[in-house]
Each structure stands twice: as structure tokens, then as C-alpha cells.
Design a protein around this motif. Structure first.
Motif, short mmCIF file in Angstrom:
data_model
loop_
_atom_site.label_atom_id
_atom_site.label_comp_id
_atom_site.label_asym_id
_atom_site.label_seq_id
_atom_site.Cartn_x
_atom_site.Cartn_y
_atom_site.Cartn_z
N GLY A 140 -22.68 16.37 16.58
CA GLY A 140 -23.01 16.76 15.05
C GLY A 140 -23.06 18.44 15.27
O GLY A 140 -22.80 18.97 16.19
N MET A 141 -22.71 18.93 13.96
CA MET A 141 -22.98 20.45 14.01
C MET A 141 -23.70 20.72 12.58
O MET A 141 -23.74 20.06 11.45
N SER A 142 -24.20 21.80 12.46
CA SER A 142 -24.70 22.52 11.30
C SER A 142 -24.42 24.03 11.31
O SER A 142 -25.29 24.80 11.59
N PRO A 143 -23.16 24.34 10.91
CA PRO A 143 -22.87 25.68 11.07
C PRO A 143 -23.76 26.71 10.21
O PRO A 143 -24.55 26.18 9.24
N TRP A 144 -23.67 27.79 10.42
CA TRP A 144 -24.62 28.91 9.82
C TRP A 144 -23.64 29.49 8.70
O TRP A 144 -22.93 30.33 9.15
#
Ligand code: GCB
Length: 596
Positions: free
Chosen positions: A542-546
């Protein structure tokens, strides 16, 4: 002249004593006192409070809280502040957003309001402050009742024994100074707002009441596990009902605690089917309610399993920040945020870097988003200071106690980008243990850094985590994007990795550059390259970009930033989308459709 009264007697000491604050630092208001508020009526104390900033802490030195209200003509000695009259401000609010002269104010500020009360036998009154940044000292009718540390979690204080019949005066001293021992400490990449910025409420309760209630799905998936804490009675029965499951059950209280494992097979909560159940619990005259979803979240090898099925977290990071309101959260703002996340194709949000408003997790429950929630153990903390640890652990336990019934919350994160030192390792290992003791039904994570000398994912903390968060800015702070390919190859983590941050600043509008650093085009390119590389790493789950929106921060002062971090996929107006929004949305929607 200085010795006309007890306040006067204090005057000389007030000038010379640098330990003036010590008696008001009991830290007595902790997670243990938090009240379960679901379904309870409360008197709102929001609205106008008398207000005064107090840079020199004169109020604590001179004991402003012990002055009795008196008309100026009836005063017998000189005074420096009128807590009972004068300027008012709204609560909730951040003072920075109210007057330009308070924009950079850091220090103490006094909030005072009247509280009219008619005592009723056998009732108890509990004050709850949703959040006050950072140290909040509570005084009632001149008496100090305790202080709370931590700027983003709620706290409660019982007023029962100190409330008088008729008019009472409640005074709060809120201090947002950045100090080395706080959590976070002096240096952060978000704005240091101050003040009482979440709701204030007064609860009127029977002599014995439900202090706390936690529910979760049993590990077998065929039961509901309930824990209750009763205040004011050792024994009795709690009646728990979940009508939709045909459940109505008495749970015996023993020494103030009640727990039960109740056979039940609820429909499971997931982002696709965010099923919630209404439930009620009664103890004597006390009644609480909640809306709860049931699900499991586990890890197996490098997989994250929701209800036993692998999930890939299509996320976005978000701060609690608003151009005009600062950290004050509104229902509309939260709904717009989730709407933007939906447009992006997200099933996951990282609520960075501190506990957000509790309504966020309630809405995520309803709307079907998984959440990463976090405490501000950010960058360099005083890892070797036991008092700092106690503060961090208390913030963590307050967050868990506040939100543990929220199915949407799948991850408790215990820190962000902390250097891999021995002191940090023992501090954060203890936090991970504390989180698991309080709640063994969720995953524990931290946002770690890549080991740049060996170009691989490697952090001694990882073995104490369920999910390794990685913040990496290849293409931005680390200019060579191809390093990321090498890191991908060099790393073989034995547990899931979530890219908890990546991104680039993209300025838009007047004066924005067309190309190169800080241009929208450059930001878009970084997103394209990042996605291209990360999509093929099989341990990345998963990812949660900034970050979703540009946000205000003191340390970003170049001509394109102007006091804002510009890594938002949407500008600070929360309307204007940047090109990279579409790039990420395309990737997430394709993943959601199973095309990637
Ligand atoms: C980070 C931090 C985050 C910053 C971001 C940035 O690694 O975790 O708080 O805002 O980078 O924009 O530099």
C-alpha cells in the motif's frame, strides 16, 4: 503596598521564582480518566470565553485564577488582568486564525467562562475538552484540578466536588510553547497552532456510570468481545443489546469491571460493505450507545489481511489544516476530504501526524475507509527522557481508548522518521508493547526511513512492527529516482511495507515555475516515476503519498512556498486539483478494478 492580600503577598515571589509552574504540572489528567461519550447528552461549553495571551506567564506567577470577580471600583489592590471581563474569543478555535497579532504567538493563554450550576443529589459532573494544544491546566473557582499534556487527544476532569450552587468560574490555561521534552518537540513540518480547538462539553452523570466500553470481533470470528469499566460501583449488571443481532445480554460487573465473550456472527465490515451495528449498554440509570463495525485485520508474511483476505492500501496522507480555520475540523470539511479520497480511488487514509478529530474515524466507519492513526512521536524526540516517554504513551493510550471501537482504524502508528538509535529503539519498542497491551486487534506501524548508506529497507524497529511504513522522497529530496529501483532490489522485508510518504512540491497559480523543482510538471513526473517503480514491488502492500492538500507551516518560506508545504495533490483552497491528482487516481482506479 505589595502585601494587601494573599495575592499581594505572592507578588515578590512571583517576580523572582522561576519554579512558579511546577505546582501546576501534576499531569493528573490522563487516559485513565477518559469518559465513554457515545450516545450521551452533554451541555456544550463552546462559544465565547474570556481570553488573554500571557507571554510571561504572569497568570501562573500572580495566580490570576484565585482573583475573585469584583467590579473595578471595589478592588482594593492593583491588578494586571480581569479574568471575568474583557476580550472574548470563540471556542473551538486556534488563536492564530483569530487575529494577525496572534499568528506566531507561542506561550500561555487564559480562557475563562462562567458555569451556572444547580446541584442535584447523586449526580456527578465531568468536563471534557476535545483537544487543547499543548499543556492545559484546569482551574475551577480558583482551585487547580490538574493539567493535561498532548495537543490532539481529549481529556476529562471531574468537577463534582468543586462545583458550587449558582455561579462558578472555569479557567483554562493553555500553553503551546515548543519545548525539547514535548511530543512532538521543537521542530515539526506542520504549523504550531494553539488554543482549545475541539469541542468542550460538560456531562451530568449518575453516581455510578459506564466510564469506558470496548467491543471487538473475537479472534474466532464467531463472537463479540466486550470490556466495560464502571465508575462508582463495584457490582451490578450491564445490559448490552445489539437489536439487529438479536442480542440482549446481562454482563456481571466484578470490582468495577465487566467483560464477556458473546457468541455472534455479525456481517463483517469492509470498505466495500461498511456494515455497522447500533448497540446500547445500560448500567443502572446510565445509558450509552455506539455504532460499531466488526472485522479482523492481520498480517501474514508480507500480506495485510482484512477479514482473512489480502488487501492493498490505496491511500493518501492528510493533515488537519484549513486556510481559515487552522486545526478546527468541521463536518463539511471532513466529508469533502473523504469525497476527494473517493475520487482518487482510495480505500485508505493516513491521518498524519497526530490524532485527528474523532469524527474522522466515525465517518470513515460509515463511508468505508481504512485508517492509519498516529501519535506525534515525530523526528527528534527526547528518547532518553522518561517524562517524554510517559507523555507519548499517554497520548497513544488516549487515542486507543477514544477510537478503539472504530472498525475503520486498522493501524496504530507509533512514530515518524525517527533516527535509528538505541534510545529510540527502546522508547518505541515500549510504545509498540503498550499499544499491543491496550489493543491486540490492530496492526502496529511506524513511518521509518530507508537506510541510505546501504540503500535498503532496514531499521532495527521493524521486528517490533506489523507494518513497516517507509517515507521516501526519491525524485525530490533524494534526487536520483533510480536509487529507488536499487532499494527495491536490495530489500527483502519479512513483513508488509506501506510507502507511508512520497511526493514532491508543486506550486500552481501566479508566479509558479513552468518547469524544474517546485513546478507542477516536475511533481507530476515524480508521481509517474514513483508509481512505475513501486507497483512492481511485491512486499509493498500500500501507499499513502504526501499529501492530499497543501498545508500551512512556518518552515517553508521560499518564493513558491510562502509559508505552505506545497506537496498537496490539491491546493490549500481544497478545490484546485494539481495534475498529479489525476495520475494517482488513474493508478488507484486501475488497481481497484484489478487491472494492476
Ligand atoms: C516528511 C515528513 C512530513 C513532511 C514531509 C515533507 O518526511 O514526515 O511531515 O511534511 O516529509 O514535505 O518534507
Amino acid at each position: 503596598m505589595l502585601e494587601r492580600s494573599t495575592i499581594g503577598e505572592n507578588a515578590l515571589q512571583a517576580l523572582h521564582d522561576e519554579d512558579y509552574a511546577a505546582p501546576f504540572d501534576t499531569r493528573a489528567l490522563t487516559h485513565k480518566g477518559l469518559l465513554f461519550t457515545g450516545g450521551r447528552d452533554a451541555q456544550s461549553l463552546d462559544g465565547d470565553w474570556n481570553f488573554c495571551v500571557d507571554l510571561l506567564d504572569t497568570g501562573l506567577r500572580q495566580k490570576w485564577f484565585s482573583m475573585l470577580p469584583a467590579a473595578p471600583e471595589n478592588r482594593t489592590e492593583p491588578w494586571d488582568y480581569d479574568p471575568y471581563m474583557g476580550e472574548t474569543v470563540a471556542v473551538p478555535a486556534n488563536w492564530q486564525m483569530l487575529k494577525e497579532k496572534w499568528y506566531f504567538y507561542e506561550g500561555s493563554a487564559w480562557y475563562t467562562r462562567a458555569l451556572d450550576h444547580s446541584p442535584r443529589a447523586g449526580r456527578r459532573q465531568i468536563l471534557r475538552i476535545g483537544a487543547a494544544q499543548y499543556d492545559c491546566k484546569v482551574f475551577l473557582n480558583g482551585k487547580f484540578l490538574g493539567n493535561h499534556l498532548g495537543g490532539s487527544t481529549p481529556f476529562c476532569v471531574e468537577l463534582t466536588d468543586d462545583l458550587q450552587d449558582g455561579r462558578n468560574w472555569l479557567m483554562l490555561c493553555v500553553n503551546n510553547a515548543r519545548t525539547l521534552d514535548r511530543v512532538p518537540m521543537r521542530n515539526t513540518d506542520w504549523f504550531n497552532y494553539g488554543g482549545i480547538y475541539r469541542e468542550t462539553q460538560l456531562f451530568d452523570l449518575p453516581a455510578a456510570f459506564i466510564r469506558d466500553m470496548g467491543l471487538r470481533l473475537g479472534p474466532d470470528g464467531a463472537s463479540i468481545v466486550v470490556d466495560l469499566e464502571i465508575d462508582g460501583a463495584d457490582h451490578g449488571d450491564v445490559q448490552l443489546s445489539i437489536p439487529e443481532l438479536g442480542l440482549d445480554q446481562a454482563i456481571a460487573v466484578v470490582n468495577g469491571h465487566a467483560s464477556a465473550v458473546i457468541p455472534a456472527q455479525p456481517e463483517l465490515w469492509s470498505p466495500d460493505t461498511p456494515k455497522l451495528y447500533d448497540l446500547q449498554a445500560r448500567f443502572g440509570d446510565d445509558l450509552v450507545s455506539d455504532r460499531v463495525g466488526f472485522r479482523t485485520i492481520t498480517r501474514q508474511g508480507t500480506d495485510i489481511l482484512l477479514n482473512g483476505e489480502p488487501v492493498w492500501l490505496r491511500g493518501i496522507s492528510v493533515h488537519e489544516d484549513d486556510l481559515t480555520l487552522g486545526k478546527v475540523t468541521t463536518e463539511d470539511d471532513l466529508r469533502a476530504r473523504f469525497q476527494h479520497a473517493k475520487e482518487l480511488g482510495c480505500n485508505f487514509l493516513r491521518l498524519a501526524h497526530y490524532p485527528h478529530h474523532e469524527r474522522a474515524a466515525q465517518l470513515a466507519d460509515e463511508l468505508g475507509f481504512m485508517l492509519w492513526q498516529e501519535i506525534p512521536v515525530y523526528w527528534a524526540i527526547a528518547f532518553d527522557n522518561p517524562a517524554t516517554y510517559a507523555d507519548a504513551e499517554n497520548q497513544l493510550l488516549e487515542l486507543i481508548r477514544r477510537d478503539r471501537n472504530r472498525a475503520s482504524v486498522i493501524i496504530w502508528s507509533i512514530g515518524n522518521e525517527n533516527p535509528d538509535t538505541d534510545a529510540r529503539l527502546s522508547f518505541m519498542r515500549a510504545l509498540a508493547d503498550a499499544a499491543r497491551r491496550a489493543d491486540d486487534t490492530r496492526l502496529i506501524a511506524a513511518a521509518c526511513l530507508i537506510n541510505h548508506t546501504r540503500n535498503r529497507i532496514e531499521d532495527r524497529l521493524a521486528e517490533h512492527l506489523d507494518v513497516i511504513g517507509i517515507n521516501e522522497y526519491y525524485g525530490w529530496y533524494d534526487e536520483n529516482i533510480t536509487d529507488l529501483i536499487e532499494i527495491g532490489r536490495n530489500s527483502a522485508p519479512d513483513r508488509p511495507v506501506v510507502i507511508s510518504e512520497t511526493g514532491a512540491d508543486g506550486a500552481i497559480g501566479k508566479g509558479a515555475p513552468e518547469t524544474g523543482l517546485f513546478s507542477e510538471a516536475y511533481m507530476t513526473q515524480v508521481y509517474r516515476q514513483q508509481i512505475e517503480i513501486l507497483r512492481d514491488l511485491d512486499y509493498v502492500k500500500g501507499m499513502s503519498p504526501w499529501i492530499l492538500y497543501d498545508f500551512r507551516v512556518e518552515r517553508r518560506q521560499n518564493i513558491f512556498q510562502n509559508g505552505f508545504n506545497k506537496k498537496g495533490l490539491i491546493a490549500a483552497d481544497k478545490r484546485t486539483k494539481k495534475e498529479a491528482f489525476g495520475v494517482l487516481a488513474q493508478f488507484y482506479h486501475a488497481r481497484a478494478r484489478g487491472e494492476i
